[in-house]
Design a protein around this motif. Structure first.
Motif, PDB file in Angstrom:
ATOM      1  N   SER A  41      34.827  48.637  40.490  1.00 24.09           N
ATOM      2  CA  SER A  41      35.172  48.703  41.791  1.00 24.09           C
ATOM      3  C   SER A  41      34.086  48.068  42.672  1.00 24.09           C
ATOM      4  N   ASP A  42      34.651  47.776  43.783  1.00 27.93           N
ATOM      5  CA  ASP A  42      33.705  46.995  44.865  1.00 27.93           C
ATOM      6  C   ASP A  42      32.423  47.714  45.320  1.00 27.93           C
ATOM      7  N   GLY A  43      32.556  49.133  45.248  1.00 24.49           N
ATOM      8  CA  GLY A  43      31.300  49.965  45.422  1.00 24.49           C
ATOM      9  C   GLY A  43      30.427  49.804  44.332  1.00 24.49           C
ATOM     10  N   VAL A  44      30.785  49.839  42.891  1.00 25.45           N
ATOM     11  CA  VAL A  44      29.845  49.748  42.088  1.00 25.45           C
ATOM     12  C   VAL A  44      29.264  48.327  41.996  1.00 25.45           C
ATOM     13  N   ILE A  45      29.834  47.204  42.239  1.00 26.15           N
ATOM     14  CA  ILE A  45      29.359  45.884  42.209  1.00 26.15           C
ATOM     15  C   ILE A  45      28.411  45.736  43.343  1.00 26.15           C
ATOM     16  N   THR A  64      33.477  42.069  35.372  1.00 24.93           N
ATOM     17  CA  THR A  64      34.800  41.952  35.719  1.00 24.93           C
ATOM     18  C   THR A  64      34.981  42.552  37.039  1.00 24.93           C
ATOM     19  N   ILE A  65      35.554  41.811  38.007  1.00 23.45           N
ATOM     20  CA  ILE A  65      35.446  42.116  39.402  1.00 23.45           C
ATOM     21  C   ILE A  65      36.570  41.718  40.121  1.00 23.45           C
ATOM     22  N   SER A  66      36.654  42.104  41.490  1.00 24.07           N
ATOM     23  CA  SER A  66      37.908  41.948  42.264  1.00 24.07           C
ATOM     24  C   SER A  66      37.409  40.536  43.052  1.00 24.07           C
ATOM     25  N   SER A  67      38.349  40.147  43.945  1.00 23.31           N
ATOM     26  CA  SER A  67      38.004  39.270  44.844  1.00 23.31           C
ATOM     27  C   SER A  67      36.945  39.809  46.015  1.00 23.31           C
ATOM     28  N   ILE A  88      32.024  35.684  35.099  1.00 18.87           N
ATOM     29  CA  ILE A  88      32.872  36.661  35.907  1.00 18.87           C
ATOM     30  C   ILE A  88      34.263  36.600  35.512  1.00 18.87           C
ATOM     31  N   SER A  89      34.801  37.778  35.350  1.00 19.39           N
ATOM     32  CA  SER A  89      36.311  37.624  35.211  1.00 19.39           C
ATOM     33  C   SER A  89      37.000  38.594  36.120  1.00 19.39           C
ATOM     34  N   GLY A  90      38.323  38.080  36.328  1.00 22.44           N
ATOM     35  CA  GLY A  90      39.302  38.864  37.393  1.00 22.44           C
ATOM     36  C   GLY A  90      39.971  38.033  38.208  1.00 22.44           C
ATOM     37  N   GLU A  91      41.071  38.801  38.865  1.00 20.84           N
ATOM     38  CA  GLU A  91      41.841  37.859  39.672  1.00 20.84           C
ATOM     39  C   GLU A  91      40.971  37.713  40.852  1.00 20.84           C
ATOM     40  N   LYS A  94      41.535  32.462  46.308  1.00 20.84           N
ATOM     41  CA  LYS A  94      40.946  31.167  46.600  1.00 20.84           C
ATOM     42  C   LYS A  94      39.954  31.174  47.516  1.00 20.84           C
ATOM     43  N   GLU A  95      39.932  31.964  48.613  1.00 18.23           N
ATOM     44  CA  GLU A  95      38.806  32.005  49.634  1.00 18.23           C
ATOM     45  C   GLU A  95      37.752  32.657  49.317  1.00 18.23           C
ATOM     46  N   GLU A  96      37.657  33.663  48.533  1.00 14.45           N
ATOM     47  CA  GLU A  96      36.682  34.233  48.062  1.00 14.45           C
ATOM     48  C   GLU A  96      35.880  33.117  46.851  1.00 14.45           C
ATOM     49  N   LYS A  97      36.654  32.654  46.020  1.00 17.61           N
ATOM     50  CA  LYS A  97      36.279  31.721  45.094  1.00 17.61           C
ATOM     51  C   LYS A  97      35.631  30.711  45.390  1.00 17.61           C
ATOM     52  N   ASN A  98      36.154  29.906  46.810  1.00 19.60           N
ATOM     53  CA  ASN A  98      35.318  29.168  47.631  1.00 19.60           C
ATOM     54  C   ASN A  98      34.113  29.400  48.067  1.00 19.60           C
ATOM     55  N   THR A  99      34.004  30.717  48.601  1.00 17.69           N
ATOM     56  CA  THR A  99      32.707  31.376  49.082  1.00 17.69           C
ATOM     57  C   THR A  99      31.717  31.166  47.926  1.00 17.69           C
ATOM     58  N   PHE A 100      32.228  31.535  46.809  1.00 20.57           N
ATOM     59  CA  PHE A 100      31.304  31.775  45.546  1.00 20.57           C
ATOM     60  C   PHE A 100      30.682  30.333  45.139  1.00 20.57           C
ATOM     61  N   LEU A 101      31.677  29.546  45.342  1.00 16.12           N
ATOM     62  CA  LEU A 101      31.413  28.031  44.726  1.00 16.12           C
ATOM     63  C   LEU A 101      30.175  27.493  45.759  1.00 16.12           C
TER      64      LEU A 101
END
Length: 192
Positions: A41-45, A64-67, A88-91, A94-101
């Motif tokens: 969950s978002d709270g756990v991460i 294993t996480i969310s966007s 990291i695994s999970g769906e 794109k916007e969040e993936k770009n922030t990560f990159l």
């Protein structure tokens, strides 16, 4: 190597994540943390990443996480300089993936092995290139010692990298344009 692993049989919820976060802040022995097999969950991460921001012994982190979870990981990677292997695994949108990159390209120089699933070939190539540059410290030197770079370094960088890291090199040129002015390249610089 000591590790801590939570999987689908050992589920962590929001209530259990806070004590784990507090323990991570003072941890001096656990080197690996894996939260896989179920979506966290978002709270756990958020709790876990808060603890990892202050941790200096964890070198391997898998989750294993969310966007929204990837944003917590991105924030953590800006401060944590001990994690070398990240999975990291999970769906992830794109916007969040770009922030990560953007975070791993601009703020983190320690990741030497980066895995993001589901597999995307273009993302995998970019992540491998970033990890390759981080592995021997080149990227830290290039990005942090801009006033101390020897004039001939750029020829060495481009000759050595060949076509392997073109995306990363283009990003580097865009983010540090002052290094590529002719006046800068012609000056004598102190060796690193």
């Amino acid at each position: 190597e000591e590790g801590l692993e939570f999987n689908r049989h050992m589920h962590v919820d929001d209530n259990g994540a806070l004590p784990i976060s507090n323990a991570l802040k003072v941890n001096r022995s656990i080197q690996s943390l894996k939260l896989t097999g179920y979506p966290i969950s978002d709270g756990v991460i958020n709790h876990i990443c808060n603890g990892l921001q202050q941790n200096s012994t964890i070198t391997e982190f898998w989750c294993t996480i969310s966007s929204r979870g990837i944003l917590a990981v991105s924030d953590m990677l800006q401060k944590n300089k001990s994690i070398k292997r990240l999975g990291i695994s999970g769906e992830i949108a794109k916007e969040e993936k770009n922030t990560f990159l953007r975070t791993i390209m601009e703020d983190n120089f320690t990741l030497e092995d980066i895995t993001v699933l589901p597999y995307e070939e273009s993302l995998l190539i970019l992540l491998n290139d970033i990890a390759w540059w981080n592995g021997d410290g080149w990227r830290r030197k290039l990005m942090s010692n801009t006033n101390e770079l020897p004039a001939g370094l750029w020829a060495d960088v481009f000759a050595f990298a060949g076509v392997r890291c073109l995306d990363f090199l283009f990003y580097f040129v865009k983010s540090k344009p002052e290094l590529f002015k002719l006046a800068t390249l012609g000056k004598k610089r102190k060796r690193i």
